[in-house]
Motif scaffolding. Structure first.
Motif, PDB file in Angstrom:
ATOM      1  N   ARG A  80       0.897  -1.176  -0.192  1.00 14.50           N
ATOM      2  CA  ARG A  80      -0.036  -0.082  -0.159  1.00 14.50           C
ATOM      3  C   ARG A  80       0.906   1.450  -0.027  1.00 14.50           C
ATOM      4  O   ARG A  80       0.527   2.192  -0.570  1.00 14.50           O
ATOM      5  CB  ARG A  80      -1.005  -0.038   1.285  1.00 14.50           C
ATOM      6  N   LYS A  85       7.195   1.786 -10.055  1.00 16.06           N
ATOM      7  CA  LYS A  85       6.614   1.350 -11.246  1.00 16.06           C
ATOM      8  C   LYS A  85       6.667  -0.265 -11.072  1.00 16.06           C
ATOM      9  O   LYS A  85       5.753  -0.789 -11.428  1.00 16.06           O
ATOM     10  CB  LYS A  85       7.466   1.798 -12.407  1.00 16.06           C
ATOM     11  N   LEU A 160       3.713  -2.701 -12.061  1.00 13.27           N
ATOM     12  CA  LEU A 160       2.323  -2.251 -11.495  1.00 13.27           C
ATOM     13  C   LEU A 160       1.490  -1.348 -12.544  1.00 13.27           C
ATOM     14  O   LEU A 160       0.461  -1.071 -12.376  1.00 13.27           O
ATOM     15  CB  LEU A 160       2.584  -1.746 -10.019  1.00 13.27           C
ATOM     16  N   ASP A 161       2.116  -1.066 -13.602  1.00 15.37           N
ATOM     17  CA  ASP A 161       1.378  -0.490 -14.866  1.00 15.37           C
ATOM     18  C   ASP A 161       0.514  -1.491 -15.523  1.00 15.37           C
ATOM     19  O   ASP A 161      -0.428  -0.902 -16.246  1.00 15.37           O
ATOM     20  CB  ASP A 161       2.456   0.141 -15.689  1.00 15.37           C
ATOM     21  N   LYS A 162       1.075  -2.662 -15.494  1.00 11.83           N
ATOM     22  CA  LYS A 162       0.349  -4.027 -16.180  1.00 11.83           C
ATOM     23  C   LYS A 162      -0.500  -4.798 -15.175  1.00 11.83           C
ATOM     24  O   LYS A 162      -1.416  -5.313 -15.718  1.00 11.83           O
ATOM     25  CB  LYS A 162       1.250  -4.659 -16.784  1.00 11.83           C
ATOM     26  N   VAL A 163      -0.187  -4.564 -13.952  1.00 13.70           N
ATOM     27  CA  VAL A 163      -0.707  -5.751 -12.979  1.00 13.70           C
ATOM     28  C   VAL A 163      -1.281  -4.704 -12.001  1.00 13.70           C
ATOM     29  O   VAL A 163      -0.577  -4.183 -11.163  1.00 13.70           O
ATOM     30  CB  VAL A 163       0.012  -6.572 -12.354  1.00 13.70           C
ATOM     31  N   SER A 164      -2.759  -4.734 -11.624  1.00 12.92           N
ATOM     32  CA  SER A 164      -3.185  -3.807 -10.570  1.00 12.92           C
ATOM     33  C   SER A 164      -3.644  -4.721  -9.404  1.00 12.92           C
ATOM     34  O   SER A 164      -3.684  -5.712  -9.574  1.00 12.92           O
ATOM     35  CB  SER A 164      -4.299  -2.972 -11.095  1.00 12.92           C
ATOM     36  N   ASP A 165      -3.967  -4.053  -8.206  1.00 22.21           N
ATOM     37  CA  ASP A 165      -4.528  -4.883  -6.944  1.00 22.21           C
ATOM     38  C   ASP A 165      -3.875  -5.939  -6.627  1.00 22.21           C
ATOM     39  O   ASP A 165      -4.614  -7.042  -6.440  1.00 22.21           O
ATOM     40  CB  ASP A 165      -5.907  -5.002  -7.402  1.00 22.21           C
ATOM     41  N   LYS A 167      -2.473  -8.093  -3.739  1.00 20.86           N
ATOM     42  CA  LYS A 167      -2.745  -8.331  -2.369  1.00 20.86           C
ATOM     43  C   LYS A 167      -2.588  -9.663  -1.963  1.00 20.86           C
ATOM     44  O   LYS A 167      -3.113 -10.620  -2.882  1.00 20.86           O
ATOM     45  CB  LYS A 167      -3.989  -7.992  -2.044  1.00 20.86           C
ATOM     46  N   ASN A 186      -5.467 -11.422 -14.231  1.00 17.79           N
ATOM     47  CA  ASN A 186      -5.019 -10.613 -15.389  1.00 17.79           C
ATOM     48  C   ASN A 186      -4.784 -11.611 -16.607  1.00 17.79           C
ATOM     49  O   ASN A 186      -4.419 -11.014 -17.750  1.00 17.79           O
ATOM     50  CB  ASN A 186      -3.534 -10.135 -15.060  1.00 17.79           C
TER      51      ASN A 186
END
Length: 257
Positions: A80, A85, A160-165, A167, A186
């Motif tokens: 968090r 990037k 993280l520009d291609k894979v979000s969230d 956790k 994804n």
């Protein structure tokens, strides 16, 4: 910031190892990083050691948990706070060679991939290399990863520009469950680099060294986390067991060569 790598390091009573972990990050040839260390209520000198390095290098950040919540919750707290990037994970008792980040970023940019992982070498509790290398394939998708976790957490780099969230669930084998979720949600394959770019410390009392516990945790992922039926869960666990045996047998064979 372009190519900033956020390195997530959970820590609990790690005074014996944390200096080596931090030093291996400081010595990276790729210098655009932030190391987010999350202390999970250590009772030794771990925090004091990190505070010293934090004063000398502002790229090192220390988050102090007020309750001992476990590694998954600690990693999620660090995720968090991440501003990079790229997202990487390095446990407080593991280390990286100096070319780890630069080689992996170069690979990902060339392949335009979202998620990469590498081979790694196992060292003993004293930090001596055992010669055992866990090799990896060129790529793995969700269905292939269900057969067994071949992705070492300390080797992962995520764009993280291609894979979000991203956790981690608060369960045992949380890293394996996370990789499965990322690949499934994804609809992508993780790309492997079959060069050892990390060193995994296998402590004498390591929980993950107990294969029976690993099998129990994996059953929990299949049956409860992924909500598979009993028959499918049993079948997946059988295949997982075979692949775990192959993984460590191949590492032993590599050592003897």
């Amino acid at each position: 910031m372009n190519n900033l790598v956020s390195i997530i390091t959970p820590m609990f009573n790690s005074e014996k190892y944390i200096v080596e972990a931090i030093t291996s990050v400081i010595n990276q040839s790729h210098q655009n990083w932030e190391m987010i260390i999350i202390d999970d209520c250590s009772t030794d000198n771990s925090k004091k050691i990190v505070e010293k390095y934090k004063k000398e290098d502002p790229r090192i950040k220390l988050i102090i948990q007020h309750d001992n919540t476990g590694v998954a919750v600690a990693r999620n707290r660090g995720i968090r706070e991440a501003k990079g990037k790229y997202l990487a994970f390095l446990d407080s008792d593991d280390i990286w060679p100096k070319m780890k980040l630069s080689k992996q970023i170069e690979f990902m940019e060339k392949k335009n991939c979202a998620f990469s992982f590498t081979s790694y070498e196992i060292m003993n509790d004293s930090g001596e290399m055992t010669g055992k290398v866990i090799k990896v394939p060129e790529k793995v998708n969700y269905q292939e990863l269900l057969r067994g976790n071949i992705i070492g957490c300390l080797t992962v780099l995520i764009d993280l520009d291609k894979v979000s969230d991203v956790k981690m669930p608060n369960i045992r084998h949380e890293d394996y469950a996370t990789w499965l979720s990322i690949l499934n949600k994804n609809d992508l394959s993780a790309q492997g680099i079959n060069t050892p770019l990390a060193y995994y410390r296998k402590a004498n009392n390591s929980l993950s060294s107990n294969k029976f516990k690993t099998i129990s945790w994996t059953w929990n992922i299949y049956k409860r986390h992924l909500q598979m039926g009993f028959v499918e869960s049993f079948y997946r666990l059988f295949i997982f067991g075979i692949n775990i045996f192959k993984k460590y047998w191949n590492a032993r064979v590599t050592q003897t060569k």
